[in-house]
Design an enzyme around this catalytic site. Sequence first.
Site, PDB file in Angstrom:
ATOM      1  N   GLY A   1       0.502   5.456  -1.708  1.00  0.00           N
ATOM      2  CA  GLY A   1      -0.141   4.770  -2.603  1.00  0.00           C
ATOM      3  C   GLY A   1      -0.162   3.286  -2.228  1.00  0.00           C
ATOM      4  O   GLY A   1       0.139   2.563  -3.143  1.00  0.00           O
TER       5      GLY A   1
ATOM      6  N   VAL B   1      -0.962  13.406  -1.890  1.00  0.00           N
ATOM      7  CA  VAL B   1       0.502  13.495  -1.656  1.00  0.00           C
ATOM      8  C   VAL B   1       1.170  14.702  -2.546  1.00  0.00           C
ATOM      9  O   VAL B   1       2.264  15.376  -2.072  1.00  0.00           O
ATOM     10  CB  VAL B   1       1.598  12.312  -1.817  1.00  0.00           C
TER      11      VAL B   1
ATOM     12  N   TYR C   1       5.810  11.122 -17.535  1.00  0.00           N
ATOM     13  CA  TYR C   1       6.203  10.105 -16.529  1.00  0.00           C
ATOM     14  C   TYR C   1       7.748   9.786 -16.583  1.00  0.00           C
ATOM     15  O   TYR C   1       8.180   9.858 -15.406  1.00  0.00           O
ATOM     16  CB  TYR C   1       5.544   8.888 -17.177  1.00  0.00           C
TER      17      TYR C   1
ATOM     18  N   ILE D   1       5.238  -4.246 -14.682  1.00  0.00           N
ATOM     19  CA  ILE D   1       4.459  -5.076 -13.421  1.00  0.00           C
ATOM     20  C   ILE D   1       3.152  -5.153 -13.700  1.00  0.00           C
ATOM     21  O   ILE D   1       2.489  -4.113 -14.158  1.00  0.00           O
ATOM     22  CB  ILE D   1       5.091  -4.336 -12.119  1.00  0.00           C
TER      23      ILE D   1
END
Length: 250
Positions: free
Chosen positions: A15, A67, A158, A191
């Site tokens: 990523g 992935v 998540y 972030i």
Amino acid sequence: MSYASLTGKTAIVTGGSRGIGRQICAKLSEYGVNIVINYAGNDKEAELTKDLCLMKNPHVALVKADVTKIKYCERIFEICEKNFGPPDILINNAGITRDNLIMRMTPEDFDAVLGVNLRGAFNCVKLAFRPMSKKRSGRIINIASVVGIAGNAGQANYAASKAGLIGLTKSAAKEFAKRGITVNAIAPGYIETDMTSGLSDELKAEMLKTIPLGRVGRSEDVAAAVAFLCSDEAAYITGQVLCVDGGMYM
Ligand code: NDP
């Protein structure tokens, strides 16, 4: 800050085309690390990351690979071996969100998030073991989240994936320690990246109130912690979860 021990090392960053992954690639390049940048499909952004790295170090390779499938992850490791030899560093950073309340969350959205965030990391950890084990040294860093520690309404998939990633980190740390491989997790808070750009202004303002340091995090904040954990200075640290969150979770 300078980490001389990083010069000439080789890192795989999953990523790496955008956001936090891009800054990790740029920061490690700055320290003289050969970089294999993995991404899912965003060629244009991946090329931008590559250009950013090339400004600091000529040793960069790009690998488009999903992935979630181990056979595609094998390709990442093959390209790494072909270009730079076996990896010294693996950063499992690829991640996605499919937010919804549990009552509305589809099984497909649950599986998709677990697939990238947890299974993807497992695939790469598994493939990294042999080459790192042969060298009797290695650094694996999994990018988790404070949500994996605290939970979050609307992010059950998540949060489960990131809590799982922390469990994977600690288990791998115990299994790999004898081979000189350290395995740690970084748990970023809020972030500013594409992943968080879609949040409502109201929610962003609410989240900001929960950050004692009083500002939103930057990808560079996470990249700096990654570089430290990759360095010789962090040789005696394994199985840990380092929160990079301005004090959001404590
Ligand atoms: P972005 O959405 O900006 O970037 C996600 C990256 O993951 C892209 O490079 C994307 O590639 C790649 N990716 C997605 N799916 C796959 C896949 N199947 N195979 C390979 N690569 C894939 O995310 P961030 O930079 O914000 O997040 C990076 C990591 O940090 C994630 O694990 C995230 O969960 C974690 N994190 C982020 C936080 C934040 O506030 N932003 C907070 C806590 C943790 P492509 O460009 O090709 O789509």
